[in-house]
Write an enzyme that holds these catalytic residues in place. Structure first.
Site, PDB file in Angstrom:
ATOM      1  N   CYS A   1       0.819  -1.226   0.000  1.00  0.00           N
ATOM      2  CA  CYS A   1       0.000   0.000   0.000  1.00  0.00           C
ATOM      3  C   CYS A   1       0.853   1.276   0.000  1.00  0.00           C
ATOM      4  CB  CYS A   1      -0.950   0.006   1.188  1.00  0.00           C
ATOM      5  SG  CYS A   1      -2.100  -1.362   1.156  1.00  0.00           S
TER       6      CYS A   1
ATOM      7  N   ASN B   1     -10.034   0.004   0.148  1.00  0.00           N
ATOM      8  CA  ASN B   1      -8.568   0.072   0.137  1.00  0.00           C
ATOM      9  C   ASN B   1      -8.054  -0.475  -1.203  1.00  0.00           C
ATOM     10  OD1 ASN B   1      -5.832  -0.340   0.461  1.00  0.00           O
ATOM     11  ND2 ASN B   1      -6.004  -1.172   2.535  1.00  0.00           N
TER      12      ASN B   1
ATOM     13  N   HIS C   1      -3.528   7.473   2.739  1.00  0.00           N
ATOM     14  CA  HIS C   1      -3.907   6.149   2.229  1.00  0.00           C
ATOM     15  C   HIS C   1      -5.266   5.791   2.816  1.00  0.00           C
ATOM     16  CE1 HIS C   1      -4.031   2.004   1.261  1.00  0.00           C
ATOM     17  NE2 HIS C   1      -3.637   1.552   2.426  1.00  0.00           N
TER      18      HIS C   1
HETATM   19  O1  UT7 Z   1      -3.642  -1.009   3.695  1.00  0.00           O
HETATM   20  C1  UT7 Z   1      -2.934  -1.282   4.838  1.00  0.00           C
HETATM   21  C2  UT7 Z   1      -3.333  -2.499   5.488  1.00  0.00           C
HETATM   22  N1  UT7 Z   1      -4.555  -2.613   6.193  1.00  0.00           N
HETATM   23  C3  UT7 Z   1      -4.990  -1.813   7.186  1.00  0.00           C
HETATM   24  O2  UT7 Z   1      -4.525  -0.742   7.434  1.00  0.00           O
HETATM   25  C4  UT7 Z   1      -6.095  -2.359   8.018  1.00  0.00           C
HETATM   26  C5  UT7 Z   1      -5.912  -2.007   9.471  1.00  0.00           C
HETATM   27  N2  UT7 Z   1      -6.909  -2.640  10.348  1.00  0.00           N
HETATM   28  C6  UT7 Z   1      -8.229  -2.304  10.311  1.00  0.00           C
HETATM   29  O3  UT7 Z   1      -8.640  -1.451   9.535  1.00  0.00           O
HETATM   30  C7  UT7 Z   1      -9.143  -2.934  11.331  1.00  0.00           C
HETATM   31  O4  UT7 Z   1      -8.355  -3.665  12.250  1.00  0.00           O
HETATM   32  C8  UT7 Z   1     -10.201  -3.873  10.706  1.00  0.00           C
HETATM   33  C9  UT7 Z   1     -11.233  -3.057   9.965  1.00  0.00           C
HETATM   34  C10 UT7 Z   1      -9.560  -4.865   9.772  1.00  0.00           C
HETATM   35  C11 UT7 Z   1     -10.941  -4.620  11.803  1.00  0.00           C
HETATM   36  O5  UT7 Z   1     -11.537  -3.717  12.737  1.00  0.00           O
HETATM   37  P1  UT7 Z   1     -11.333  -3.921  14.296  1.00  0.00           P
HETATM   38  O6  UT7 Z   1     -12.100  -2.875  14.972  1.00  0.00           O
HETATM   39  O7  UT7 Z   1      -9.827  -3.929  14.550  1.00  0.00           O
HETATM   40  O8  UT7 Z   1     -11.979  -5.307  14.537  1.00  0.00           O
HETATM   41  P2  UT7 Z   1     -11.337  -6.631  15.139  1.00  0.00           P
HETATM   42  O9  UT7 Z   1     -10.424  -7.282  14.155  1.00  0.00           O
HETATM   43  O10 UT7 Z   1     -10.773  -6.324  16.491  1.00  0.00           O
HETATM   44  O11 UT7 Z   1     -12.615  -7.509  15.305  1.00  0.00           O
HETATM   45  C12 UT7 Z   1     -13.695  -7.127  16.170  1.00  0.00           C
HETATM   46  C13 UT7 Z   1     -14.822  -8.108  15.988  1.00  0.00           C
HETATM   47  C14 UT7 Z   1     -14.376  -9.561  16.002  1.00  0.00           C
HETATM   48  O12 UT7 Z   1     -15.366 -10.319  16.667  1.00  0.00           O
HETATM   49  P3  UT7 Z   1     -15.160 -10.779  18.204  1.00  0.00           P
HETATM   50  O13 UT7 Z   1     -13.928 -11.609  18.201  1.00  0.00           O
HETATM   51  O14 UT7 Z   1     -15.017  -9.518  18.977  1.00  0.00           O
HETATM   52  O15 UT7 Z   1     -16.419 -11.538  18.488  1.00  0.00           O
HETATM   53  C15 UT7 Z   1     -14.361  -9.959  14.559  1.00  0.00           C
HETATM   54  O16 UT7 Z   1     -14.570 -11.335  14.356  1.00  0.00           O
HETATM   55  O17 UT7 Z   1     -15.423  -7.910  14.708  1.00  0.00           O
HETATM   56  C16 UT7 Z   1     -15.514  -9.168  14.028  1.00  0.00           C
HETATM   57  N3  UT7 Z   1     -15.431  -8.904  12.597  1.00  0.00           N
HETATM   58  C17 UT7 Z   1     -16.503  -8.664  11.846  1.00  0.00           C
HETATM   59  N4  UT7 Z   1     -17.808  -8.583  12.144  1.00  0.00           N
HETATM   60  C18 UT7 Z   1     -18.657  -8.302  11.131  1.00  0.00           C
HETATM   61  C19 UT7 Z   1     -14.319  -8.849  11.811  1.00  0.00           C
HETATM   62  N5  UT7 Z   1     -14.669  -8.587  10.544  1.00  0.00           N
HETATM   63  C20 UT7 Z   1     -16.027  -8.462  10.535  1.00  0.00           C
HETATM   64  C21 UT7 Z   1     -16.962  -8.168   9.539  1.00  0.00           C
HETATM   65  N6  UT7 Z   1     -18.255  -8.106   9.879  1.00  0.00           N
HETATM   66  N7  UT7 Z   1     -16.604  -7.949   8.264  1.00  0.00           N
END
Ligand code: UT7
Length: 328
Positions: free
Chosen positions: A117, A285, A255
């Site tokens: 990225c 993204n 980004h």
């Molecule tokens: O381009 C450069 C690379 N990428 C990035 O910069 C991405 C950086 N990271 C992020 O943007 C965020 O970490 C994400 C958007 C990927 C995830 O958001 P988060 O607030 O960090 O969520 P999390 O991974 O901590 O997950 C929270 C909960 C989990 O459930 P439990 O374990 O709390 O029950 C996940 O399983 O959200 C769940 N979850 C979802 N729920 C509904 C993860 N993906 C989804 C989804 N829909 N698509």
């Protein structure tokens, strides 16, 4: 020897995205997710997905053609190509060579650059150095990724995030006071496996039993922390190199990975929404396509005008990060 250029920057900008749209409602039918979760956790409403059978370089070439037109230049005016991507058409030949032949650019230094990225920022900074040092006059820097080709549409933690798109710029000598003013870039390879593809490279070459390992896997929470931790210092270092301060910046072009990462930077620097480009709601993204697509969005909104001081900031797999300050 000809005099070396004092001011080097962007002479033209072009973008290209596929027409096919994948909405949050579409994703609700594919994985266990919801429109509400996607918008509140990422800011994404829809993303573009390349049509089956099309090559990613078609987007890169169209963006490059538009950048040339924008700069009122012809393919014969180009003497360098940096094609920034982690989703090339093929592992070999380089997409830069495919673009050179299809656009009819004369033989020149042309290669693919993979910084995920951060690819476009790394390419822009490399092109700047090449033009400043006199080894090239006008370089096409393309940032183009088709993430959808390596996205697992059964994995809700990644498939809601990514889209496809491309942007390109021509880098060359600019008039006095315009162009790139300061750069900062870095990597932290200790986080290399926080976003990765396990197969398809030479450690695990493609084989019938590892097809699923070619998909992008990510520890989202850790990447998020990394992004927030490098964003501010990268901006400050690039401004320092430019001899400017945050008060001199008219526009931040971040980004587009997560609206919450952008908002945390806005808070840190006291930026209001008018001074920040956000198009993640429409494109998700797009990796190396993200920064030039955001520049195009800003220009269309009338926010990127002659003299605008902007700071471009990216971060991504590698882990990589970089920032560039320029006067448009
Ligand atoms: O381009 C450069 C690379 N990428 C990035 O910069 C991405 C950086 N990271 C992020 O943007 C965020 O970490 C994400 C958007 C990927 C995830 O958001 P988060 O607030 O960090 O969520 P999390 O991974 O901590 O997950 C929270 C909960 C989990 O459930 P439990 O374990 O709390 O029950 C996940 O399983 O959200 C769940 N979850 C979802 N729920 C509904 C993860 N993906 C989804 C989804 N829909 N698509």
């Amino acid at each position: 020897m000809n005099k070396l250029p004092e001011y080097v920057g962007i002479l033209g900008l072009g973008v290209s995205v596929p027409e096919r749209v994948l909405t949050n409602a579409d994703l609700e039918k594919m994985v266990d997710t919801s429109e509400e979760w996607i918008i509140s956790r990422t800011g994404i409403r829809e993303r573009r997905i390349i049509e089956d059978g099309r090559a990613p370089s078609e987007l890169g070439i169209q963006a490059a053609e538009r950048a040339l037109e924008d700069a009122s230049l012809a393919p014969a005016d180009i003497d360098g190509i940096l094609y920034c991507t982690f989703t090339p058409d093929y592992p070999m030949p380089p997409s830069a060579c495919i673009l050179q032949a299809k656009m009819g650019i004369p033989p020149c230094l042309a290669y693919d650059l993979n910084a995920a990225c951060s690819g476009f920022i790394f390419g822009l900074q490399t092109a700047y150095g090449m033009v400043k040092s006199g080894s090239a006059k006008r370089i096409l820097v393309v940032g183009a990724d088709c993430n959808s080709r390596f996205t697992d549409y059964k994995d809700r933690s990644t498939c809601v995030l990514f889209g496809d798109g491309a942007g390109a710029v021509v880098v060359g000598e600019t008039e006095k006071g315009r162009g790139i003013l300061g750069n900062c870039a870095g990597v932290d390879g200790s986080g290399a496996f926080l976003i990765y593809q396990n197969s398809g490279g030479a450690v695990h070459p493609p084989a019938p039993d590892n097809v699923h390992e070619q998909y992008i896997r990510m520890n989202g929470r850790e990447v998020y922390k990394f992004a927030v931790s490098v964003f501010g210092p990268a901006v400050e270092q690039a401004l320092d190199k430019a001899g400017l301060t945050i008060g001199d910046v008219d526009l931040m072009v971040p980004h587009q990975a997560n609206i919450r990462i952008i908002e945390s930077a806005m808070q840190r620097f006291g930026f209001s929404p008018e001074n920040v480009v956000i198009n993640i709601d429409r494109y998700g993204n797009t990796s190396a396509g993200s920064i030039p697509l955001a520049m195009d969005t800003a220009r269309q909104a009338g926010k990127l005008k002659a003299g605008t001081v902007c700071v471009l900031v990216a971060f991504g797999a590698g882990l990589t990060y970089g920032a560039t300050v320029l006067r448009w």
